[in-house]
Design a protein around this motif. Structure first.
Motif, PDB file in Angstrom:
ATOM      1  N   LYS A 146     -67.025 -61.261-156.034  1.00  0.00           N
ATOM      2  CA  LYS A 146     -66.200 -60.126-155.623  1.00  0.00           C
ATOM      3  C   LYS A 146     -65.039 -59.915-156.592  1.00  0.00           C
ATOM      4  O   LYS A 146     -64.670 -58.779-156.914  1.00  0.00           O
ATOM      5  CB  LYS A 146     -65.678 -60.351-154.204  1.00  0.00           C
ATOM      6  CG  LYS A 146     -66.739 -60.243-153.128  1.00  0.00           C
ATOM      7  CD  LYS A 146     -66.133 -60.418-151.745  1.00  0.00           C
ATOM      8  CE  LYS A 146     -67.206 -60.325-150.670  1.00  0.00           C
ATOM      9  NZ  LYS A 146     -66.642 -60.528-149.307  1.00  0.00           N
TER      10      LYS A 146
ATOM     11  N   ASP B  36     -69.379 -53.914-151.291  1.00  0.00           N
ATOM     12  CA  ASP B  36     -69.330 -54.565-152.604  1.00  0.00           C
ATOM     13  C   ASP B  36     -70.005 -53.670-153.635  1.00  0.00           C
ATOM     14  O   ASP B  36     -71.060 -53.983-154.194  1.00  0.00           O
ATOM     15  CB  ASP B  36     -70.025 -55.935-152.539  1.00  0.00           C
ATOM     16  CG  ASP B  36     -69.252 -56.931-151.706  1.00  0.00           C
ATOM     17  OD1 ASP B  36     -68.088 -56.651-151.382  1.00  0.00           O
ATOM     18  OD2 ASP B  36     -69.816 -57.995-151.392  1.00  0.00           O
TER      19      ASP B  36
ATOM     20  N   THR C 131     -61.307 -60.549-151.224  1.00  0.00           N
ATOM     21  CA  THR C 131     -61.855 -60.512-152.579  1.00  0.00           C
ATOM     22  C   THR C 131     -61.892 -61.898-153.206  1.00  0.00           C
ATOM     23  O   THR C 131     -61.817 -62.051-154.418  1.00  0.00           O
ATOM     24  CB  THR C 131     -61.016 -59.591-153.494  1.00  0.00           C
ATOM     25  OG1 THR C 131     -59.675 -60.118-153.579  1.00  0.00           O
ATOM     26  CG2 THR C 131     -60.960 -58.195-152.938  1.00  0.00           C
TER      27      THR C 131
END
Length: 468
Positions: A262, A231, A257
């Motif tokens: 995210k 990340d 995601t």
């Protein structure tokens, strides 16, 4: 004298039985990404429960739900954020310090859900987008974070319990079965056999990545696995940029995601690369966090057999080794993190794009069916599938996709009894998607609905449906 067809089958079956043991000894151990369509020699069971501990289903903040009972827009409640912790770290190591505000712990999607830390009980998780950052009691504090919430949290909100998907000894796939993409998703996420995951072992327990790769390979798509990325926006930009410098990809697909944190990181990262956002959320459930963009094409450092490369027509052109090539922007797709949402977006958004590349109608043919409510009790329904007295309700402004089972003889389709977005096990028993259009508030028993195969047979057309 010619033997009858029945006798011919008996003879061939006898020949096969005589050679069975030798044939079985030649079985191969194949990477998960390459087994779709193969025959499974052994029966596989889950050897452990999934998840192995209670986890958070979202990026957010865990707190004591009792302390939020009086929360409202006119009576916001402030919490002091003590720390955050990684996906599998034990949060009991983080003991909150005393202060003027009750503590909360920042948590990532998939992280271990805490129970008690010090004198506080943590039994609910608030999504990060449902909170507001505020100053501390003495103004801005660079060392401590404070958040406010304006509505009560429910006990066990956004909490996924240990063993809620697979339990130990659950059947995954019996011997002799044709391996399909949903089997890959299950095998990739749990420990089913000591050698089932071989070289994928180092990649962690990502289930959507192997599922996506296996599904596309099964459709004849050439897939390059670029590996995992943390990340980290800079690491993501570097990975994508280097990938585009080395090949003329038709698309780049990023998995896992789904959480708000995210999604924001991915969007910011690709926008810094000059991306143009095409789709930012879709009016479907599950899968609304799907992101699509186009990335500026990087000039490949090395291009072999340039005369054989025929990318789609585009205004942008490059001259490589004397050959003028169209260099269009590269489509970029970010799939949601939950298995069910990722499967829907791959099936009904990414694959239609790939079909359209071949000038083929985006969706394969649907099969009309009579909707039937299951006789078994509902174990879990999501926000986009709520049981009513005669059917299932859905948000009227959205298109929804439910997994279920189609009886081909009677053309009756029933919804699976567990539509939890994070669960994989129900997909093992489904054979179709049930699509309910926007404008409808529910699907009632006896209604005519559209159904689709779990996966198209190929990217090709069915002797019809080509675009003019």
């Amino acid at each position: 004298m010619a033997v009858s067809y029945e006798n011919a089958i008996d003879i061939l079956q006898k020949l096969a039985k005589e050679r069975f043991e030798a044939f079985a000894r030649d079985a191969e151990l194949v990477p998960l990404s390459k087994v779709v369509g193969r025959i499974c020699q052994e029966t596989y069971f889950s050897l452990s429960e999934t998840p192995s501990f209670d986890t958070s289903t979202v990026d957010g903040f865990v707190l004591d739900s009792d302390l939020t009972r009086e929360a409202s827009p006119s009576n916001s409640i402030t919490f002091c954020v003590q720390t955050d912790f990684a996906t599998t770290e034990d949060p009991k190591a983080h003991v909150p310090s005393e202060g003027d505000f009750p503590p909360s712990l920042e948590i990532k999607s998939g992280a271990r859900f805490p129970e008690e830390v010090g004198q506080f009980t943590y039994d609910a998780c608030i999504k990060v987008e449902d909170t507001t950052d505020v100053d501390g009691p003495d103004g801005p504090d660079p060392l401590t974070r404070y958040i406010q919430i304006t509505r009560p949290a429910l006990r066990n909100q956004n909490r996924r319990f240990a063993g809620s998907d697979f339990e130990g000894s659950d059947l995954l796939i019996p011997s002799g079965s044709t391996i399909k993409p949903h089997h890959i998703m299950a095998l990739a996420t749990i420990r089913a056999h000591d050698d089932i995951r071989d070289e994928e072992e180092s990649e962690g327990r990502d289930s959507v990545g192997p599922y996506t790769e296996a599904t596309l390979l099964g459709l004849g798509v050439e897939v390059v696995n670029l590996g995992a990325v943390k990340d980290d926006g800079e690491e993501l930009r570097t990975l994508v940029t280097e990938a585009m410098e080395g090949s003329l990809f038709d698309a780049i697909v990023l998995t896992e995601t789904g959480s708000m944190g995210k999604s924001n990181l991915v969007r910011k990262s690709i926008e810094n690369m000059g991306a143009k956002i095409c789709i930012d959320q879709v009016g479907i459930r599950p899968g609304y966090t799907f992101l699509s963009a186009t990335l500026p094409r990087q000039k490949p450092k090395l291009l072999s057999q340039a005369t054989n490369v025929t990318p789609p027509t585009s205004p942008g052109k490059e001259e490589i080794e004397g050959v003028v090539l169209d260099i269009p922007e590269v489509p970029f797709f970010a799939l949601p993190g939950s298995p069910l949402a990722a499967a829907v977006c791959l099936r009904f958004l990414v694959i239609p794009y790939l079909r359209s590349l071949h000038s083929i109608a985006p969706l394969d043919s649907s099969v009309p069916a009579t909707f039937r409510c299951p006789a078994n009790p509902i174990s879990f329904m999501s926000k986009f599938a709520k049981r009513s007295s005669t059917g299932f309700r859905k948000p009227s402004n959205l298109k929804v996709f439910w997994h279920g089972n189609l009886e081909h003889g009677s053309k009756e389709a029933s919804i699976s009894t567990d539509q939890a977005p994070s669960k994989i096990r129900p997909l093992l028993h489904a054979n179709c998607w049930i699509a309910i259009a926007p404008g409808l508030e529910s699907a009632q028993d006896g209604d005519t609905v559209e159904t689709y195969e779990m996966y198209p047979q190929s990217l090709g057309c069915e002797n019809k449906g080509r675009l003019s």
